[in-house]
Scaffold this active site. Structure first.
Site, PDB file in Angstrom:
ATOM      1  N   THR A 116       0.836  -1.183   0.000  1.00 19.32           N
ATOM      2  CA  THR A 116       0.000   0.000   0.000  1.00 19.32           C
ATOM      3  C   THR A 116       0.874   1.236   0.000  1.00 19.32           C
ATOM      4  OG1 THR A 116      -0.082   0.194   2.399  1.00 19.32           O
ATOM      5  CG2 THR A 116      -1.705  -1.253   1.371  1.00 19.32           C
ATOM      6  N   GLY A 145       1.180   3.372   2.218  1.00 17.27           N
ATOM      7  CA  GLY A 145       1.758   3.650   3.523  1.00 17.27           C
ATOM      8  C   GLY A 145       2.657   2.559   4.040  1.00 17.27           C
ATOM      9  N   CYS A 146       2.913   1.538   3.235  1.00 12.37           N
ATOM     10  CA  CYS A 146       3.624   0.372   3.740  1.00 12.37           C
ATOM     11  C   CYS A 146       4.971   0.230   3.073  1.00 12.37           C
ATOM     12  CB  CYS A 146       2.807  -0.888   3.492  1.00 12.37           C
ATOM     13  SG  CYS A 146       3.606  -2.387   4.065  1.00 12.37           S
ATOM     14  N   GLY A 147       6.009  -0.001   3.869  1.00 11.47           N
ATOM     15  CA  GLY A 147       7.341  -0.165   3.313  1.00 11.47           C
ATOM     16  C   GLY A 147       7.815  -1.594   3.287  1.00 11.47           C
ATOM     17  N   CYS A 203       5.339  -4.435   3.169  1.00 10.51           N
ATOM     18  CA  CYS A 203       4.218  -5.331   2.912  1.00 10.51           C
ATOM     19  C   CYS A 203       4.617  -6.466   1.978  1.00 10.51           C
ATOM     20  CB  CYS A 203       3.062  -4.559   2.304  1.00 10.51           C
ATOM     21  SG  CYS A 203       2.445  -3.239   3.340  1.00 10.51           S
TER      22      CYS A 203
END
Length: 250
Positions: A100, A102-104, A106
């Site tokens: 996503t 906002g995800c580093g 995932c």
């Protein structure tokens, strides 16, 4: 090439547009590697910065070519041609799921890969807080997309001495940092400081160390693991505490 496709811009009642977010695939040697939700701007910088900050390549010299392809409403892909040995090493720790905005981390197929081995930096002198503060102020004046959309975007900047080399923006904080790191690498200039408007989790520290940047300055308090990794890898880590004061953690 930098694009913001009008198809991805959503008008709202007062005439302003919302920040765009689209699927962006990073492919290596024509093979799918990772998919992100990102702002469709400066995507060549994003792909290069991602490859460097994730230790897929050691620098821009390892990227043989960059090609951007639009796929209509399905999204955009950016292909990097790299050495076969680097490609096969990358495939071993391939991200299997969509990340996503906002995800580093995932979708990593191995928890162990989330804390990959890092090569510590050579200790570098820490910049003065006054200098970092000036860089934050200069970055804010260069946040053109944030002005267009009235907020909603993270920003990151790469600096050399007292000069900002590039400012990049994205709806995702990790994406913004990768874009800035990629822009710095493509500029050919040395980068000694990266600043970002986001909070700092451990993966941003890993990205800075992998990109061989001596100092990282963030907007909010870092996590305990971020500080631990920064200290272990000789990264100068600062937080400007939302602009009120500076804390040096390592």
């Amino acid at each position: 090439m930098s694009i913001v496709d009008p198809e991805w811009q959503t008008p709202i009642n007062d005439g302003r547009k919302l920040p765009p977010e689209v699927p962006v695939a990073v492919t290596l040697n024509g093979e799918g590697f990772a998919v992100f939700m990102a702002t469709p701007r400066d995507l060549e910088d994003f792909a290069v910065g991602f490859a460097i900050s994730e230790s897929i390549v050691s620098g821009i010299k390892d990227v043989q070519s960059i090609a951007l392809h639009e796929h209509g409403e399905e999204g955009i892909s950016v292909n990097l041609e790299i050495d076969d040995e680097q490609f096969f090493t990358a495939v071993k720790r391939k991200r299997l799921l969509t990340g996503t905005s906002g995800c580093g981390l995932c979708g990593l197929d191995s928890i162990r890969a989330a804390l990959r081995a890092l090569t510590p930096l050579s200790p570098q002198p820490a910049p003065k807080t006054e200098s970092i503060s000036a860089m934050f102020e200069a970055m804010q004046s260069k946040q053109t997309l944030n002005d267009i959309y009235g907020g909603g975007l993270h920003a990151a900047a790469v600096c050399c001495g007292e000069n900002i080399l590039a400012v990049r923006e994205d709806i995702g904080r990790h994406n913004a940092m990768d874009k800035a790191l990629g822009a710095g690498a493509r500029s050919g200039e040395p980068v000694d400081l990266v600043i970002t408007t986001s909070r700092c989790s451990s993966d941003l520290v890993q990205k800075a160390v992998s990109a061989r940047v001596g100092t990282l300055a963030v907007m909010a308090t870092p996590s305990d693991l971020a500080v631990k990794l920064a200290r272990e890898n000789c990264l100068n880590l600062f937080s400007c505490n939302r602009g009120y004061s500076f804390t040096r953690y390592s």
